[in-house]
Design a protein around this motif. Structure first.
Motif, PDB file in Angstrom:
ATOM      1  N   ALA A  98      -7.468  -4.843  -2.851  1.00 38.03           N
ATOM      2  CA  ALA A  98      -6.301  -4.294  -2.896  1.00 38.03           C
ATOM      3  C   ALA A  98      -5.451  -4.957  -3.692  1.00 38.03           C
ATOM      4  N   LEU A  99      -5.414  -6.194  -3.990  1.00 35.12           N
ATOM      5  CA  LEU A  99      -4.739  -7.004  -4.840  1.00 35.12           C
ATOM      6  C   LEU A  99      -4.652  -6.526  -6.570  1.00 35.12           C
ATOM      7  N   LEU A 102      -3.032  -3.221  -6.681  1.00 38.19           N
ATOM      8  CA  LEU A 102      -1.408  -3.865  -6.458  1.00 38.19           C
ATOM      9  C   LEU A 102      -1.069  -3.910  -8.121  1.00 38.19           C
ATOM     10  N   ASP A 223       7.059  -3.491  -0.126  1.00 37.53           N
ATOM     11  CA  ASP A 223       7.357  -3.264  -1.453  1.00 37.53           C
ATOM     12  C   ASP A 223       7.155  -1.676  -1.815  1.00 37.53           C
ATOM     13  N   GLN A 236       3.780  -0.362  -0.124  1.00 42.66           N
ATOM     14  CA  GLN A 236       2.737  -1.331   0.110  1.00 42.66           C
ATOM     15  C   GLN A 236       3.377  -2.165   1.015  1.00 42.66           C
ATOM     16  N   ASP A 238       2.580  -5.642   3.693  1.00 42.63           N
ATOM     17  CA  ASP A 238       1.455  -6.990   3.998  1.00 42.63           C
ATOM     18  C   ASP A 238       1.152  -6.688   5.659  1.00 42.63           C
ATOM     19  N   SER A 239      -0.261  -6.805   5.931  1.00 46.36           N
ATOM     20  CA  SER A 239      -0.543  -6.654   7.252  1.00 46.36           C
ATOM     21  C   SER A 239      -0.748  -8.137   7.746  1.00 46.36           C
ATOM     22  N   CYS A 244      -3.534  -5.746   2.034  1.00 45.91           N
ATOM     23  CA  CYS A 244      -2.607  -4.763   1.578  1.00 45.91           C
ATOM     24  C   CYS A 244      -2.732  -3.558   2.191  1.00 45.91           C
ATOM     25  N   GLU A 245      -1.576  -2.759   2.492  1.00 46.81           N
ATOM     26  CA  GLU A 245      -1.823  -1.443   3.163  1.00 46.81           C
ATOM     27  C   GLU A 245      -1.148  -0.523   2.450  1.00 46.81           C
ATOM     28  N   PHE A 246      -1.507   0.558   1.616  1.00 50.53           N
ATOM     29  CA  PHE A 246      -0.988   1.365   0.771  1.00 50.53           C
ATOM     30  C   PHE A 246      -0.623   2.711   1.463  1.00 50.53           C
TER      31      PHE A 246
END
Length: 284
Positions: A98-99, A102, A223, A236, A238-239, A244-246
């Motif tokens: 996920a990073l 991102l 974000d 985006q 942060d959990s 990351c959750e999109f």
């Protein structure tokens, strides 16, 4: 083009948008395949991002689906082809996927908005501040993991220093400025860095002081990544477990635009925010 076993978020997003165009046209995958002269499996592969799509193919599909939104069609056409071999691909085996996604999204963004309550925005963190955060992760990271995460984060920040950088607007709560990660020396360096970054013409920083009325938030970092057209924006989050959750559904984009607008309205003006950080720096 051969199929892709692990499509990037950008490739998956292209596929999702092609599926949306098909569904708006009221076509099944089978009907679309007949219109385009391919088999249904090919449609499925394109809509999941597993088969690279050419720009000409996107335009052909848009025509078959009766889509007349030319800006959207051209934006989708620009997303086609094989995976971009950007610097982020070097980290695919070293940081969470996920990073990597991102970093790719940020690279292609036309604008970025962020709102944080507890943390300094990643794109505005100093190396020492970021290292202190990674060292505080539970369970602890190995040193090599910290170095990979740190290197990846610093390279992400390069988008703010390149030619034609995206517009970047960050809203930060006073709590984030006072957390003191890494101790007083690191904190002073971080506050000075915020002041320096705010001098860039494309960076806008706002601060929400303690005691601000009508301040509503879950405390979650947000974000907002602006694409070439509104339909291709991404949120985006942060959990709580660090992933990351999109989000990209229209209702989700509307919701988080409203959240960001609300937080900016609660904040001091950019000029007053810099004065606030100056005073806090003198106290630290």
């Amino acid at each position: 083009m051969p199929p892709t076993s692990n499509p990037t978020l950008r490739q998956r997003r292209l596929g999702v948008e092609l599926r949306k165009l098909r569904e708006r046209a009221g076509l099944t995958a089978t009907a679309a395949a007949q219109l385009l002269g391919v088999n249904q499996a090919r449609i499925s592969m394109m809509e999941t991002g597993r088969t690279p799509v050419s720009a000409d193919r996107v335009r052909t599909m848009a025509s078959a689906y009766d889509c007349s939104d030319q800006p959207l069609i051209e934006a989708l056409a620009a997303m086609t082809g094989r995976r971009t071999r950007g610097w982020w691909e070097e980290y695919r085996d070293h940081v969470p996927a996920a990073l990597v996604d991102l970093a790719e999204l940020e690279h292609h963004a036309l604008g970025l908005r962020a709102a944080l309550v507890i943390h300094i925005p990643a794109l505005l963190q100093t190396t020492d501040h970021a290292r202190a955060l990674f060292q505080a992760v539970v369970p602890p990271m190995h040193q090599y993991e910290i170095e990979h995460r740190l290197s990846h984060r610093i390279k992400r920040q390069g988008i703010l220093h390149r030619d034609n950088p995206p517009q970047y607007a960050a809203t930060v709560h006073e709590a984030a400025l006072r957390m003191g990660f890494g101790g007083p020396v690191v904190t002073r360096g971080q506050l000075k860095h915020l002041l320096d970054m705010s001098e860039l013409p494309h960076v806008t920083l706002r601060v929400i002081p303690f005691g601000t009325p009508h301040f509503h938030t879950t405390g979650q970092s947000v974000d907002y990544i602006q694409g070439p057209v509104r339909q291709l924006d991404t949120v985006q989050l942060d959990s709580h477990h660090g992933a990351c959750e999109f989000l990209d559904a229209e209702v989700q984009l509307d919701k988080y635009c409203a959240v960001l607008d609300s937080m900016e309205l609660c904040a001091l003006t950019p000029t007053s925010s810099l004065d606030f950080i100056h005073r806090l720096l003198q106290e630290t």
